[in-house]
Enzyme design. Sequence first.
Site, PDB file in Angstrom:
ATOM      1  N   ARG A   1     -10.885  11.736   9.576  1.00 30.03           N
ATOM      2  CA  ARG A   1     -10.668  10.334   9.922  1.00 30.03           C
ATOM      3  C   ARG A   1      -9.931  10.254  11.255  1.00 30.03           C
ATOM      4  NH1 ARG A   1      -6.252   6.291   8.013  1.00 30.03           N
ATOM      5  NH2 ARG A   1      -7.034   4.383   8.988  1.00 30.03           N
TER       6      ARG A   1
ATOM      7  N   GLU B   1      -4.938   7.915   3.801  1.00 33.51           N
ATOM      8  CA  GLU B   1      -3.672   8.483   4.278  1.00 33.51           C
ATOM      9  C   GLU B   1      -2.770   8.779   3.091  1.00 33.51           C
ATOM     10  OE1 GLU B   1      -1.370   6.399   7.243  1.00 33.51           O
ATOM     11  OE2 GLU B   1      -3.203   5.794   8.284  1.00 33.51           O
TER      12      GLU B   1
ATOM     13  N   ASN C   1      -4.014   3.757   1.853  1.00 34.59           N
ATOM     14  CA  ASN C   1      -2.945   4.586   2.415  1.00 34.59           C
ATOM     15  C   ASN C   1      -1.724   4.467   1.510  1.00 34.59           C
ATOM     16  OD1 ASN C   1      -4.774   4.840   4.432  1.00 34.59           O
ATOM     17  ND2 ASN C   1      -3.596   3.804   6.019  1.00 34.59           N
TER      18      ASN C   1
ATOM     19  N   HIS D   1      -6.811   0.934  15.124  1.00 34.45           N
ATOM     20  CA  HIS D   1      -5.593   1.541  14.586  1.00 34.45           C
ATOM     21  C   HIS D   1      -4.442   1.221  15.535  1.00 34.45           C
ATOM     22  CE1 HIS D   1      -4.071   4.863  11.756  1.00 34.45           C
ATOM     23  NE2 HIS D   1      -3.021   4.367  12.362  1.00 34.45           N
TER      24      HIS D   1
ATOM     25  N   TYR E   1       2.112   6.218   0.491  1.00 37.07           N
ATOM     26  CA  TYR E   1       3.200   7.144   0.840  1.00 37.07           C
ATOM     27  C   TYR E   1       4.294   7.188  -0.215  1.00 37.07           C
ATOM     28  CZ  TYR E   1       1.132   7.680   5.438  1.00 37.07           C
ATOM     29  OH  TYR E   1       0.267   7.980   6.450  1.00 37.07           O
TER      30      TYR E   1
ATOM     31  N   GLU F   1      -4.320  -0.549   7.942  1.00 31.44           N
ATOM     32  CA  GLU F   1      -3.062  -1.113   7.476  1.00 31.44           C
ATOM     33  C   GLU F   1      -2.802  -2.535   7.981  1.00 31.44           C
ATOM     34  OE1 GLU F   1       0.009   1.827   8.157  1.00 31.44           O
ATOM     35  OE2 GLU F   1      -0.828   3.127   6.610  1.00 31.44           O
TER      36      GLU F   1
HETATM   37  N1  JSK Z   1       8.315  -4.264   3.538  1.00 32.26           N
HETATM   38  N2  JSK Z   1       9.404  -4.445   4.144  1.00 32.26           N
HETATM   39  N3  JSK Z   1      10.079  -3.459   4.755  1.00 32.26           N
HETATM   40  C1  JSK Z   1      11.443  -3.675   5.152  1.00 32.26           C
HETATM   41  C2  JSK Z   1      11.807  -2.844   6.338  1.00 32.26           C
HETATM   42  O1  JSK Z   1      10.848  -1.889   6.593  1.00 32.26           O
HETATM   43  C3  JSK Z   1      11.171  -1.109   7.683  1.00 32.26           C
HETATM   44  C4  JSK Z   1      10.089  -0.111   8.064  1.00 32.26           C
HETATM   45  O2  JSK Z   1       8.863  -0.478   7.477  1.00 32.26           O
HETATM   46  C5  JSK Z   1       7.821   0.400   7.614  1.00 32.26           C
HETATM   47  C6  JSK Z   1       6.846   0.326   6.642  1.00 32.26           C
HETATM   48  C7  JSK Z   1       5.760   1.172   6.717  1.00 32.26           C
HETATM   49  C8  JSK Z   1       5.677   2.102   7.755  1.00 32.26           C
HETATM   50  C9  JSK Z   1       4.542   3.015   7.763  1.00 32.26           C
HETATM   51  C10 JSK Z   1       4.361   4.101   8.577  1.00 32.26           C
HETATM   52  N4  JSK Z   1       3.248   4.676   8.120  1.00 32.26           N
HETATM   53  C11 JSK Z   1       2.641   5.925   8.597  1.00 32.26           C
HETATM   54  C12 JSK Z   1       1.529   5.485   9.504  1.00 32.26           C
HETATM   55  N5  JSK Z   1       0.428   4.872   8.737  1.00 32.26           N
HETATM   56  C13 JSK Z   1      -0.620   4.791   9.710  1.00 32.26           C
HETATM   57  C14 JSK Z   1      -0.483   6.029  10.551  1.00 32.26           C
HETATM   58  O3  JSK Z   1      -0.526   5.639  11.895  1.00 32.26           O
HETATM   59  C15 JSK Z   1       0.881   6.622  10.212  1.00 32.26           C
HETATM   60  O4  JSK Z   1       1.595   6.967  11.375  1.00 32.26           O
HETATM   61  N6  JSK Z   1       2.744   3.980   7.123  1.00 32.26           N
HETATM   62  N7  JSK Z   1       3.548   2.981   6.880  1.00 32.26           N
HETATM   63  C16 JSK Z   1       6.656   2.165   8.735  1.00 32.26           C
HETATM   64  C17 JSK Z   1       7.736   1.316   8.655  1.00 32.26           C
END
Ligand code: JSK
Length: 448
Positions: free
Chosen positions: A77, A352, A294, A121, A296, A166
């Site tokens: 991907r 992911e 995706n 993306h 995590y 996302e």
């Molecule tokens: N919900 N409220 N939050 C409150 C405060 O959040 C603070 C931070 O939040 C987030 C939430 C989610 C992420 C995140 C990162 N990745 C990884 C990437 N996925 C696509 C690909 O490019 C990878 O690099 N996936 N998700 C980052 C920060």
Amino acid sequence: MTIFQFPKDFRWGTATASYQIEGAAQEGGRGVSIWDTFARTPGKVFNGDNGDVACDSYHRYEEDIELMKKLGINTYRFSIAWPRIIPDGDGEINREGLDFYHRFVDKLLEAGIEPFCTLYHWDLPQTLEDDGGWGNRRTVDAFVKYAEVIFKEFSGKINFWLTFNEPWCIAFLSNLLGIHAPGNRDLQTSINVAHGLLVAHGKAVQSFRRLGITGQIGIAPNVCWAEPYSKSPEDQAACDRSIALNTDWFLDPIYKGSYPQFMVDWFAEAGATVPIQEGDMEIISQPIDLLGINYYTMGLNRFNPEAGVLQSEEVDMGLTKTDIGWPIESRGLYEFMHYLQKYGNVDVYITENGACINDDLNNGKINDDRRISYYEQHLAQIHRIINDGINLKGYMAWSLMDNFEWAEGYRMRFGLIHVDYRSLVRTPKESFYWYQNVIKNNWLETRS
Ligand SMILES: N=NNCCOCCOc1ccc(-c2cn(C[C@@H]3NC[C@@H](O)[C@H]3O)nn2)cc1
């Protein structure tokens, strides 16, 4: 120890994205994206890191594909950088950009690896953001033009397509929380962005069908699975809102043709409305062929009126965390996949899943045992999910290699392959060899 055998035709892969690995930001006719601008804005990205060089995969993609062959994946991907294809967003097509991706995709196919392409993306051409971004229908139309160029160029070579990666991050992380590009902090703007990208998704799917493009098309939401901290109705409702903003807010319009009413009402209380125009919901709810998911981490959420627009806060229960601070809890993936069944037993790929583990080189090796443990737990859940009859067709580890982790810059490492950002030398980690073995056997053997 337990053996988990996967289906014969299960797809094994890895995932990356253009801005995070390519580099060559001012080469090949590429235009400026919102991430070039955001990364140059003081204080937005750790250490002032940016994607100018990244992993230099623009020049080193053949080496990367050799490593993919060594890993044994059959699916890869990646994303196409819109600013390489139409540098100013909706003007002239840049032939040099198309030629780069043809060389890349041809090399993948030569290696027997199925390209799995994400159209968007996060690297929006800056010119379109300057004119209102996803909240402006000009951007929607520009995306459709860009998508049609790519569809026509690569039909027959690429058979797996994702419109957006996302959408929660594109809309809310980037325009409500302001943590990602372009860094807005406004609820109405974020709702406009979410709606704009959904309309763009629907129009692109319509084009895909009208042009008779071969293959399958879908979208890749990121999951925020959560369970209520207590049995109180307030905590359950806070949990529902948190899950819904990542999932239902996007998948209800796509699969049901309407937004989740309880969330529309919640935002109306906050003074924000969805800018729906005549025909939008019919466009958005074009049938799709697959979903990328995706995953995590998961959380325990409870009601807190001070906790942002959702009034939902995550409670730290002291679970083991990855180095980016996300709790490790693979159970959430299993629970979420059953939650997803409300949209039907649709074809799903995990597009992911991975762990930020910042182990560095030690005598030429990276003993990222914590990453292996993360993958072991999550692949075991994948087997459970398949065993329950859910149409989970494939798995792509995030990520093939360490790369630019957005606002965290290069300090956060998700790769199966270590990248030395000075020399750009790639070094497979122990998790690379562990995953290689899982793929070769098509089964997981737990170590305990
Ligand atoms: N919900 N409220 N939050 C409150 C405060 O959040 C603070 C931070 O939040 C987030 C939430 C989610 C992420 C995140 C990162 N990745 C990884 C990437 N996925 C696509 C690909 O490019 C990878 O690099 N996936 N998700 C980052 C920060």
